[in-house]
Design an enzyme around this catalytic site. Sequence first.
Site, PDB file in Angstrom:
ATOM      1  N   GLU A  27       0.844  -1.206   0.000  1.00  0.00           N
ATOM      2  CA  GLU A  27       0.000   0.000   0.000  1.00  0.00           C
ATOM      3  C   GLU A  27       0.877   1.252   0.000  1.00  0.00           C
ATOM      4  OE1 GLU A  27      -2.390  -1.303   3.495  1.00  0.00           O
ATOM      5  OE2 GLU A  27      -4.101  -0.992   2.174  1.00  0.00           O
ATOM      6  N   GLU A  81      -3.609 -10.134   3.780  1.00  0.00           N
ATOM      7  CA  GLU A  81      -4.646  -9.754   4.747  1.00  0.00           C
ATOM      8  C   GLU A  81      -5.631 -10.895   4.994  1.00  0.00           C
ATOM      9  OE1 GLU A  81      -3.268  -7.748   2.616  1.00  0.00           O
ATOM     10  OE2 GLU A  81      -3.072  -5.756   3.490  1.00  0.00           O
TER      11      GLU A  81
HETATM   12  C1  1HE Z   1       6.394  -8.431  12.359  1.00  0.00           C
HETATM   13  C2  1HE Z   1       5.749  -8.331  11.102  1.00  0.00           C
HETATM   14  C3  1HE Z   1       4.519  -7.611  11.052  1.00  0.00           C
HETATM   15  C4  1HE Z   1       7.555  -9.440  10.842  1.00  0.00           C
HETATM   16  N1  1HE Z   1       4.053  -7.082  12.204  1.00  0.00           N
HETATM   17  N2  1HE Z   1       5.882  -7.872  13.448  1.00  0.00           N
HETATM   18  N3  1HE Z   1       1.914  -8.638   7.152  1.00  0.00           N
HETATM   19  C5  1HE Z   1       2.149  -9.951   7.070  1.00  0.00           C
HETATM   20  O1  1HE Z   1       1.258 -10.768   7.242  1.00  0.00           O
HETATM   21  C6  1HE Z   1       3.576 -10.345   6.863  1.00  0.00           C
HETATM   22  C7  1HE Z   1       4.126 -10.923   8.153  1.00  0.00           C
HETATM   23  N4  1HE Z   1       5.580 -11.155   8.065  1.00  0.00           N
HETATM   24  C8  1HE Z   1       6.109 -12.214   7.402  1.00  0.00           C
HETATM   25  O2  1HE Z   1       5.426 -12.993   6.740  1.00  0.00           O
HETATM   26  C9  1HE Z   1       7.596 -12.422   7.533  1.00  0.00           C
HETATM   27  O3  1HE Z   1       8.030 -11.683   8.692  1.00  0.00           O
HETATM   28  C10 1HE Z   1       8.425 -11.931   6.308  1.00  0.00           C
HETATM   29  C11 1HE Z   1       8.168 -12.880   5.135  1.00  0.00           C
HETATM   30  C12 1HE Z   1       8.077 -10.498   5.912  1.00  0.00           C
HETATM   31  C13 1HE Z   1       9.929 -11.954   6.665  1.00  0.00           C
HETATM   32  O4  1HE Z   1      10.266 -13.240   7.176  1.00  0.00           O
HETATM   33  P1  1HE Z   1      11.624 -13.431   8.037  1.00  0.00           P
HETATM   34  O5  1HE Z   1      11.787 -14.895   8.282  1.00  0.00           O
HETATM   35  O6  1HE Z   1      12.728 -12.696   7.365  1.00  0.00           O
HETATM   36  O7  1HE Z   1      11.358 -12.639   9.425  1.00  0.00           O
HETATM   37  P2  1HE Z   1      10.519 -13.091  10.708  1.00  0.00           P
HETATM   38  O8  1HE Z   1      11.332 -13.998  11.562  1.00  0.00           O
HETATM   39  O9  1HE Z   1       9.164 -13.573  10.327  1.00  0.00           O
HETATM   40  O10 1HE Z   1      10.293 -11.680  11.436  1.00  0.00           O
HETATM   41  C14 1HE Z   1      11.327 -11.015  12.145  1.00  0.00           C
HETATM   42  C15 1HE Z   1      10.671 -10.243  13.281  1.00  0.00           C
HETATM   43  O11 1HE Z   1       9.787  -9.261  12.718  1.00  0.00           O
HETATM   44  C16 1HE Z   1       9.793 -11.140  14.156  1.00  0.00           C
HETATM   45  O12 1HE Z   1       9.808 -10.562  15.445  1.00  0.00           O
HETATM   46  P3  1HE Z   1      10.742 -11.213  16.604  1.00  0.00           P
HETATM   47  O13 1HE Z   1      10.455 -10.349  17.802  1.00  0.00           O
HETATM   48  O14 1HE Z   1      10.312 -12.650  16.746  1.00  0.00           O
HETATM   49  O15 1HE Z   1      12.158 -11.080  16.116  1.00  0.00           O
HETATM   50  C17 1HE Z   1       8.394 -10.938  13.560  1.00  0.00           C
HETATM   51  O16 1HE Z   1       7.374 -11.173  14.480  1.00  0.00           O
HETATM   52  C18 1HE Z   1       8.458  -9.467  13.191  1.00  0.00           C
HETATM   53  N5  1HE Z   1       7.509  -9.145  12.147  1.00  0.00           N
HETATM   54  N6  1HE Z   1       6.497  -8.967  10.182  1.00  0.00           N
HETATM   55  C19 1HE Z   1       4.722  -7.224  13.355  1.00  0.00           C
HETATM   56  N7  1HE Z   1       3.853  -7.435   9.931  1.00  0.00           N
HETATM   57  C20 1HE Z   1      -3.144  -0.741   7.053  1.00  0.00           C
HETATM   58  S1  1HE Z   1      -3.750  -2.277   6.830  1.00  0.00           S
HETATM   59  C21 1HE Z   1      -2.487  -3.233   6.181  1.00  0.00           C
HETATM   60  C22 1HE Z   1      -2.726  -4.676   6.486  1.00  0.00           C
HETATM   61  C23 1HE Z   1      -1.478  -5.494   6.364  1.00  0.00           C
HETATM   62  O17 1HE Z   1      -0.398  -4.996   6.158  1.00  0.00           O
HETATM   63  S2  1HE Z   1      -1.705  -7.175   6.520  1.00  0.00           S
HETATM   64  C24 1HE Z   1      -0.140  -7.851   6.214  1.00  0.00           C
HETATM   65  C25 1HE Z   1       0.643  -8.056   7.481  1.00  0.00           C
END
Ligand code: 1HE
Length: 266
Positions: free
Chosen positions: A119, A139
């Site tokens: 977005e 989403e």
């Molecule tokens: C997060 C987020 C997040 C990572 N919010 N904390 N977005 C998603 O559904 C995508 C969610 N994220 C992922 O699928 C993966 O993180 C990635 C593919 C982007 C990257 O994977 P990777 O293996 O490199 O990283 P990771 O181990 O998953 O994440 C590293 C840290 O970032 C981890 O936190 P930690 O404290 O365990 O180290 C994750 O929890 C954190 N993290 N992504 C919060 N999105 C205005 S409306 C819009 C609606 C949306 O955007 S919906 C899509 C949400």
Amino acid sequence: MHEPAAPHDPQPLVLREVQGAVATLTLNRPEKRNAISLAMVSALEHCVATLPPSVKVVVLAAKGEHFSAGLDLSEIPEMSAAEGVHHSHAWYRVFEQLQFGRVPVISVLQGAVVGGGLELASCAHVRVAEESAYFGLPEGTRGIFLGGGGSVRVTKLIGFSRVTEMMLTGRTYNAQEAFQIGLTHYTVAPGAGLTKAQQLALRIAGNAPMSNYAIMRTLPLIAEQPMSHGLMTESLISAITQSEPEAKERVQAFLAKRAAKVERSS
Ligand code: 1HE
């Protein structure tokens, strides 16, 4: 020089570096894959609102392997419906500033460009993707919906049919596919995105400011107008743009063989 978004912020969520006419804004939360929190939205808003007048183009980039994992999902569990509406509108305010602000924006995309990250990227006027980039709208799998303007902006870029399918199935597009469907404008080698964006920024900064403004502000309006209104809007903005002294000077320079010819892009 890198400046923090807010003075004295030890860990700025957005970095701003101004070099001549180009300001580079960098999302700076790589440990959370540049997940977009409300604090990051405010930092971005501050960086955009306080751009020095000398800036003619913004490059929007992100630290780390991923442009952005979208909405910071840790903000969702405590949010009421009313807070959700205000949350979206906080995003809309800064995204509107980016898309309809004073200067064009070029985004540099790598790794995950998903959900709210896509977005955000869709507010930019030019999108440069490194080969590692992939684009998705997860989403549906999180039980939520687009809330950062994507149902309007991403849909305008690639059509509601593709957006519907992406959201229902969780499908992602890789960098080549994203280029083919018109989601991005350039695909470059890993690590080459910033250089490409800076080259493009210098080209854009060399245009007449009134032309850049007309391109950014009126093309999206005209796209939404019925044909007769669109043609009238075009004729008016065209007349105003070409009446600028800078336009007269640039056209004269070409006629006097003092200006560069159109060249093939490399
Ligand atoms: C997060 C987020 C997040 C990572 N919010 N904390 N977005 C998603 O559904 C995508 C969610 N994220 C992922 O699928 C993966 O993180 C990635 C593919 C982007 C990257 O994977 P990777 O293996 O490199 O990283 P990771 O181990 O998953 O994440 C590293 C840290 O970032 C981890 O936190 P930690 O404290 O365990 O180290 C994750 O929890 C954190 N993290 N992504 C919060 N999105 C205005 S409306 C819009 C609606 C949306 O955007 S919906 C899509 C949400």
